[in-house]
Scaffold this motif. Structure first.
Motif, PDB file in Angstrom:
ATOM      1  N   VAL A  41       0.999  -1.141  -0.127  1.00 19.56           N
ATOM      2  CA  VAL A  41      -0.341  -0.186   0.251  1.00 19.56           C
ATOM      3  C   VAL A  41       0.812   0.923   0.211  1.00 19.56           C
ATOM      4  O   VAL A  41       1.792   1.674   0.621  1.00 19.56           O
ATOM      5  CB  VAL A  41      -1.156  -0.183   1.442  1.00 19.56           C
ATOM      6  N   MET A  42       0.422   1.755  -1.265  1.00 14.45           N
ATOM      7  CA  MET A  42       1.544   2.786  -1.492  1.00 14.45           C
ATOM      8  C   MET A  42       1.153   4.074  -0.127  1.00 14.45           C
ATOM      9  O   MET A  42      -0.216   4.726  -1.062  1.00 14.45           O
ATOM     10  CB  MET A  42       1.882   3.283  -2.493  1.00 14.45           C
ATOM     11  N   GLY A  43       1.230   4.981   0.367  1.00 16.53           N
ATOM     12  CA  GLY A  43       0.560   5.872   1.214  1.00 16.53           C
ATOM     13  C   GLY A  43      -0.171   5.811   2.401  1.00 16.53           C
ATOM     14  O   GLY A  43      -0.741   4.448   2.318  1.00 16.53           O
ATOM     15  N   PHE A  44       0.799   5.488   3.550  1.00 13.64           N
ATOM     16  CA  PHE A  44       0.253   5.389   4.869  1.00 13.64           C
ATOM     17  C   PHE A  44       0.032   6.574   5.704  1.00 13.64           C
ATOM     18  O   PHE A  44       0.096   6.296   6.392  1.00 13.64           O
ATOM     19  CB  PHE A  44       1.398   4.591   5.360  1.00 13.64           C
ATOM     20  N   GLY A  45      -1.250   6.997   5.852  1.00 12.77           N
ATOM     21  CA  GLY A  45      -2.129   7.676   6.097  1.00 12.77           C
ATOM     22  C   GLY A  45      -3.995   7.223   7.316  1.00 12.77           C
ATOM     23  O   GLY A  45      -3.247   5.664   7.038  1.00 12.77           O
ATOM     24  N   THR A  46      -4.577   8.100   7.271  1.00 12.50           N
ATOM     25  CA  THR A  46      -5.797   6.770   7.756  1.00 12.50           C
ATOM     26  C   THR A  46      -6.043   6.046   6.108  1.00 12.50           C
ATOM     27  O   THR A  46      -6.771   5.458   6.899  1.00 12.50           O
ATOM     28  CB  THR A  46      -6.933   8.278   7.735  1.00 12.50           C
ATOM     29  N   ILE A  47      -6.290   6.614   5.217  1.00 11.73           N
ATOM     30  CA  ILE A  47      -7.078   5.816   4.680  1.00 11.73           C
ATOM     31  C   ILE A  47      -6.325   4.577   4.185  1.00 11.73           C
ATOM     32  O   ILE A  47      -6.459   2.994   3.526  1.00 11.73           O
ATOM     33  CB  ILE A  47      -7.214   5.724   3.163  1.00 11.73           C
ATOM     34  N   GLY A  48      -4.725   4.032   3.696  1.00  9.60           N
ATOM     35  CA  GLY A  48      -3.610   3.575   3.597  1.00  9.60           C
ATOM     36  C   GLY A  48      -4.048   2.120   4.757  1.00  9.60           C
ATOM     37  O   GLY A  48      -3.745   1.408   4.596  1.00  9.60           O
ATOM     38  N   GLN A  49      -3.535   3.118   6.210  1.00 11.71           N
ATOM     39  CA  GLN A  49      -3.332   1.930   7.101  1.00 11.71           C
ATOM     40  C   GLN A  49      -4.431   1.333   7.603  1.00 11.71           C
ATOM     41  O   GLN A  49      -4.685  -0.037   7.822  1.00 11.71           O
ATOM     42  CB  GLN A  49      -3.206   3.096   8.238  1.00 11.71           C
ATOM     43  N   ASP A  50      -5.971   2.055   7.640  1.00 12.84           N
ATOM     44  CA  ASP A  50      -7.058   0.952   7.202  1.00 12.84           C
ATOM     45  C   ASP A  50      -6.849   0.083   6.054  1.00 12.84           C
ATOM     46  O   ASP A  50      -7.708  -1.083   6.402  1.00 12.84           O
ATOM     47  CB  ASP A  50      -8.712   1.797   7.382  1.00 12.84           C
ATOM     48  N   ALA A  84       9.024   7.634   8.267  1.00 13.69           N
ATOM     49  CA  ALA A  84       8.961   6.644   8.614  1.00 13.69           C
ATOM     50  C   ALA A  84       7.620   6.311   8.837  1.00 13.69           C
ATOM     51  O   ALA A  84       7.354   7.476  10.312  1.00 13.69           O
ATOM     52  CB  ALA A  84      10.372   6.161   9.742  1.00 13.69           C
ATOM     53  N   LYS A  85       6.808   5.782   9.357  1.00 12.49           N
ATOM     54  CA  LYS A  85       5.980   5.098  10.032  1.00 12.49           C
ATOM     55  C   LYS A  85       5.595   3.402  10.571  1.00 12.49           C
ATOM     56  O   LYS A  85       6.249   2.839   9.384  1.00 12.49           O
ATOM     57  CB  LYS A  85       4.259   5.225   8.956  1.00 12.49           C
ATOM     58  N   THR A  86       4.871   3.377  11.728  1.00  9.36           N
ATOM     59  CA  THR A  86       4.749   1.692  11.990  1.00  9.36           C
ATOM     60  C   THR A  86       3.461   1.828  12.828  1.00  9.36           C
ATOM     61  O   THR A  86       2.985   2.540  12.553  1.00  9.36           O
ATOM     62  CB  THR A  86       5.255   1.420  13.437  1.00  9.36           C
ATOM     63  N   LEU A  87       2.920   0.713  12.130  1.00  4.05           N
ATOM     64  CA  LEU A  87       1.808  -0.326  12.273  1.00  4.05           C
ATOM     65  C   LEU A  87       1.835  -1.727  12.767  1.00  4.05           C
ATOM     66  O   LEU A  87       2.319  -2.396  11.509  1.00  4.05           O
ATOM     67  CB  LEU A  87       1.095  -0.095  10.746  1.00  4.05           C
ATOM     68  N   SER A  88       0.936  -1.731  13.689  1.00  2.28           N
ATOM     69  CA  SER A  88       1.840  -3.744  14.383  1.00  2.28           C
ATOM     70  C   SER A  88       1.140  -4.537  13.061  1.00  2.28           C
ATOM     71  O   SER A  88       0.227  -4.514  12.125  1.00  2.28           O
ATOM     72  CB  SER A  88       0.711  -3.819  14.904  1.00  2.28           C
TER      73      SER A  88
END
Length: 312
Positions: free
Chosen positions: A141-150, A169-173
């Motif tokens: 998934v390119m783009g890791f804001g609200t939509i990308g993370q969901d 850099a962002k992290t998501l379990s």
């Protein structure tokens, strides 16, 4: 007395917005282009989607611009946009859900070889395709804001190895993450289904070119529900023609509506939808807008603000 609220968007939702805003704020001075904006010096807030260039600069006493979409590139292309007026965007859980559903639909359709089975049905051919385990189909998934993370969370919940790429850099379990130019090639190399939800900025314009598509594994599938400006169309078509990409589901385009002579319409490996992956739902978007209008009138800090320099 509170200033007027101008609704600068499609007329189909104007009554819904007026009703919802009044339910949260009480009686308001709500104006639309079709009904007449009246004395524009009285306009305090503009709710806007793709306004005519220069229009918002006419509202000399405006204190907040609200993008009626989660993207704001439609505003930032206006070189006359007031520089001292804060821009906020909606945060719409309903729209977020629609976007992830769109990506999952096309990914599962590709993963399950539905196009091939439709062709077999037309030919009255009984031909089971090779089974591919979800663990073998890596989603990126390119783009890791609200939509990308969901979207990433939902793919991971379905059993697909899922990764995200973002500018910083962002992290998501449970999700592998990459960032910046150095991480882009690594991200592409491990991605069999590429989902684009990036904002359109100077840095992302034309990002998906021949080099990027060549960096994906052979047979990769591409889903674009972000902005058409990310894609070099001729390079995408070349990757599809060569068979390096197995297909693409495209909801957004550099020119909209998509010109009738564009090859995307007729390419056998392309599926086209008319920018419908995520529609703003006034019911789910209004609470955040109401909160920001309350904050504006109380002199408090606004939420969901946008930095015009980064575009998000």
């Amino acid at each position: 007395m509170a200033g007027a609220i101008a609704y600068i968007s499609g007329e189909s939702d104007r009554l819904a917005w007026k009703t919802l805003l009044e339910a949260g704020l009480g009686t308001i001075d709500f104006r639309t282009l079709n009904d007449g904006l009246g004395n524009i010096d009285e306009i305090e807030v503009a709710l806007a989607w793709n306004p005519k260039p220069g229009l918002l600069s006419m509202f000399t006493n405006m204190k907040m611009i609200v993008s009626l979409g989660m993207g704001v590139d439609h505003l930032l292309t206006d070189d006359k946009l007031p520089q001292d007026v804060p821009i906020t965007r909606i945060m719409d859980d309903g729209l977020v859900g629609q976007m992830s559903e769109y990506a999952i639909y096309w990914a599962l359709r590709h993963h399950s070889d539905i196009d091939k089975y439709e062709a077999s049905q037309r030919n009255k051919t009984w031909k089971p395709e090779r089974f591919v385990d979800t663990i073998e189909r890596r989603v990126g998934v390119m783009g890791f804001g609200t939509i990308g993370q969901d979207t990433a969370r939902k793919f991971a919940a379905l059993g697909f190895p899922t990764a995200g790429w973002s500018r910083t850099a962002k992290t998501l379990s449970g999700i592998e993450t990459f960032h910046g130019p150095d991480g882009f090639a690594q991200f592409l190399a491990r991605t069999d289904i590429l989902v684009d939800v990036l904002p359109l900025t100077r840095d992302t314009m034309g990002l998906l070119d021949a080099k990027a598509f060549a960096g994906l594994p052979r047979g990769a599938y591409f889903i674009n529900m972000a902005r058409g400006g990310h894609v070099v169309d001729s390079d995408l078509l070349a990757a599809l023609d060569s068979g390096h990409l197995s297909g693409a589901a495209l909801d957004v385009f550099s020119t909209e509506p998509l010109p009738t002579d564009h090859r995307f319409w007729t390419h056998p490996r392309v599926r086209v939808t008319p920018h419908i992956a995520g529609a703003t739902n006034p019911r789910t978007a209004a609470p955040g807008v109401i909160e920001n209008i309350r904050r504006l009138r109380a002199g408090q800090a606004l939420i969901n603000t946008v930095d015009p320099k980064t575009g998000y």
